[in-house]
Design an enzyme around this catalytic site. Structure first.
Site, PDB file in Angstrom:
ATOM      1  N   GLY A 166      11.136 -28.061 -14.006  1.00  0.00           N
ATOM      2  CA  GLY A 166      10.843 -26.634 -13.882  1.00  0.00           C
ATOM      3  C   GLY A 166      11.787 -25.764 -14.699  1.00  0.00           C
ATOM      4  O   GLY A 166      11.351 -24.838 -15.403  1.00  0.00           O
ATOM      5  N   ILE A 167      13.090 -26.052 -14.632  1.00  0.00           N
ATOM      6  CA  ILE A 167      14.047 -25.216 -15.376  1.00  0.00           C
ATOM      7  C   ILE A 167      13.914 -25.482 -16.876  1.00  0.00           C
ATOM      8  O   ILE A 167      13.866 -24.542 -17.684  1.00  0.00           O
ATOM      9  CB  ILE A 167      15.501 -25.477 -14.898  1.00  0.00           C
ATOM     10  CG1 ILE A 167      15.644 -25.119 -13.418  1.00  0.00           C
ATOM     11  CG2 ILE A 167      16.497 -24.670 -15.730  1.00  0.00           C
ATOM     12  CD1 ILE A 167      16.980 -25.506 -12.787  1.00  0.00           C
ATOM     13  N   ARG A 246      24.548 -29.661 -14.269  1.00  0.00           N
ATOM     14  CA  ARG A 246      25.712 -30.110 -13.502  1.00  0.00           C
ATOM     15  C   ARG A 246      26.781 -30.572 -14.484  1.00  0.00           C
ATOM     16  O   ARG A 246      26.476 -31.272 -15.465  1.00  0.00           O
ATOM     17  CB  ARG A 246      25.344 -31.274 -12.579  1.00  0.00           C
ATOM     18  CG  ARG A 246      24.609 -30.849 -11.308  1.00  0.00           C
ATOM     19  CD  ARG A 246      25.502 -30.036 -10.361  1.00  0.00           C
ATOM     20  NE  ARG A 246      24.839 -29.659  -9.129  1.00  0.00           N
ATOM     21  CZ  ARG A 246      24.189 -28.512  -8.921  1.00  0.00           C
ATOM     22  NH1 ARG A 246      24.113 -27.597  -9.883  1.00  0.00           N
ATOM     23  NH2 ARG A 246      23.649 -28.254  -7.749  1.00  0.00           N
ATOM     24  N   GLU A 275      34.437 -28.638 -10.778  1.00  0.00           N
ATOM     25  CA  GLU A 275      34.469 -27.228 -10.358  1.00  0.00           C
ATOM     26  C   GLU A 275      35.283 -27.054  -9.089  1.00  0.00           C
ATOM     27  O   GLU A 275      35.194 -27.909  -8.210  1.00  0.00           O
ATOM     28  CB  GLU A 275      33.039 -26.733 -10.116  1.00  0.00           C
ATOM     29  CG  GLU A 275      32.238 -26.679 -11.375  1.00  0.00           C
ATOM     30  CD  GLU A 275      30.779 -26.301 -11.133  1.00  0.00           C
ATOM     31  OE1 GLU A 275      30.455 -25.796 -10.045  1.00  0.00           O
ATOM     32  OE2 GLU A 275      29.982 -26.511 -12.053  1.00  0.00           O
ATOM     33  N   HIS A 293      29.470 -21.017 -12.906  1.00  0.00           N
ATOM     34  CA  HIS A 293      28.331 -21.525 -12.125  1.00  0.00           C
ATOM     35  C   HIS A 293      27.577 -20.385 -11.418  1.00  0.00           C
ATOM     36  O   HIS A 293      27.564 -20.302 -10.186  1.00  0.00           O
ATOM     37  CB  HIS A 293      28.803 -22.577 -11.108  1.00  0.00           C
ATOM     38  CG  HIS A 293      27.686 -23.473 -10.644  1.00  0.00           C
ATOM     39  ND1 HIS A 293      27.875 -24.771 -10.268  1.00  0.00           N
ATOM     40  CD2 HIS A 293      26.351 -23.249 -10.496  1.00  0.00           C
ATOM     41  CE1 HIS A 293      26.720 -25.314  -9.904  1.00  0.00           C
ATOM     42  NE2 HIS A 293      25.773 -24.388 -10.036  1.00  0.00           N
TER      43      HIS A 293
HETATM   44  O1  LIG Z   1      23.434 -24.949  -9.020  1.00  0.00           O
HETATM   45  C1  LIG Z   1      22.644 -24.395  -8.326  1.00  0.00           C
HETATM   46  C2  LIG Z   1      21.644 -25.076  -7.576  1.00  0.00           C
HETATM   47  O2  LIG Z   1      21.736 -26.308  -7.445  1.00  0.00           O
HETATM   48  O3  LIG Z   1      20.725 -24.422  -7.083  1.00  0.00           O
END
Ligand SMILES: O=CC(=O)O
Length: 336
Positions: A166-167, A246, A275, A293
């Site tokens: 999707g992204i 990630r 992180e 992030h």
């Molecule tokens: O990093 C953000 C998420 O996993 O929604």
């Protein structure tokens, strides 16, 4: 129907009212807000403070408090727990296999995150193409353009997308409007109607032929350090790397080397290997654009994510099924 309580771990910022309305379907609402610790959470679980919990809402930030949902934590949770509704597209801090073994179903928040994360990927990509950090810092320091150098246009550049979910598809859609040529790699090629003109290539070809590489895949044991020295070595000289997925997908030390020796021209990063710690080589580098992030950090998207988690929670309690169960479990359904 036996007791079906719901537990909220962490804070809800935009859908508090909707959480309280869950009292209409849940037998009881428990809360474990931020501010505690893993030790405290485990001891509350063991003392029976959340007994009868059938489904829980887990905010993404609560991982800082409870730590990963691993065997130890899953063992401490009430035996009545059947559903974990995680707020986040990434769920690498939940041991899915361990949940599956215990008959616990897990949902995440795909779809809701797509647009905001893709916007940030484009922001980082354009910033990296222009090597914006130099001029951005110079103007803030009263040096006008400072040690200014020219950037690159996105137009006619080949964007390689690793992970066309999707992204990734939302990034492709935006990048096309900037005149980029899109190629992608996934474990499986998408049906033609979902490719939207993007070319499917092997992982190796993606690395060898992309001008810009955008990481849009999830983190799991097989994708950790998917981009490391051997992968940098076969990339085009002067490639641009964008990561909004990630941090541990990239071997950060190898990226720092590749930025230093010019293999990677610039990078735009929203996520980091450890992180909130950032490799000092990235903090010092003049040719990186960094964000802490914040891919999904908009009012609209945060609310949509919270609502999706709550809808999963309500569906779990009422219908005993999740709306957006993680794909690994859909495959392993026989065990649940
Ligand atoms: O990093 C953000 C998420 O996993 O929604």
């Amino acid at each position: 129907m036996s007791e079906r309580a719901a537990l909220l771990i962490g804070n809800l910022t935009h859908a508090r009212k909707e959480w309280e309305e869950c009292a209409q379907v849940a037998s009881k609402l428990y809360e474990y807000p931020e501010g505690g610790s893993r030790e405290d959470f485990l001891s509350k679980c063991k003392s029976g403070a959340f007994d009868g919990t059938y489904a829980l809402y887990r905010s993404n930030d609560s991982n800082k408090v409870t730590g990963n949902f691993n065997d130890e934590l899953l063992d401490a949770l009430p035996k009545s727990l059947k559903f974990i509704c995680h707020n986040g597209a990434g769920y690498d801090n939940v041991d899915i296999e361990a949940c599956t073994k215990r008959g616990i179903s897990v949902s995440s928040t795909p779809i809701a995150v797509n647009e905001a994360t893709a916007d940030v990927a484009m922001w980082l990509m354009l910033g990296a193409l222009r090597n914006i950090k130099q001029s951005y810092q110079a103007v803030h320091q009263g040096k006008w353009r400072g040690d200014f150098s020219l950037g690159h246009d996105p137009k006619n550049k080949t964007l390689g997308i690793l992970g066309m979910g999707g992204i990734g598809s939302a990034v492709a859609h935006r990048a096309k409007a900037f005149g980029m040529k899109i190629q992608y790699h996934n474990r499986h090629q998408l049906p033609a109607n979902e490719e939207d003109g993007a070319k499917y290539v092997s992982f190796e070809e993606l690395l060898k032929t992309s001008d810009v590489l955008s990481l849009n895949l999830s983190l799991n044991p097989s994708t950790r350090h998917i981009i490391a020295k051997p992968q940098f070595d076969i990339m085009k000289d002067g490639i641009i790397i964008v990561n909004t997925a990630r941090g541990p997908l990239i071997d950060e030390a190898a990226l720092v080397d590749a930025l230093k020796n010019g293999k990677v021209w610039t990078a735009g990063l929203d996520v980091f290997e450890e992180e909130p710690k950032i490799h000092p080589g990235l903090l010092e580098a003049e040719n990186v654009v960094l964000l802490p992030h914040v891919g999904t950090a908009t009012f609209e998207t945060q609310r949509d994510m919270e609502l999706l988690v709550l809808n999963n929670l309500k569906s779990a309690i009422k219908e005993e099924k999740l709306l957006t169960q993680v794909p690994e479990q859909k495959k392993a359904k026989a065990n649940i």
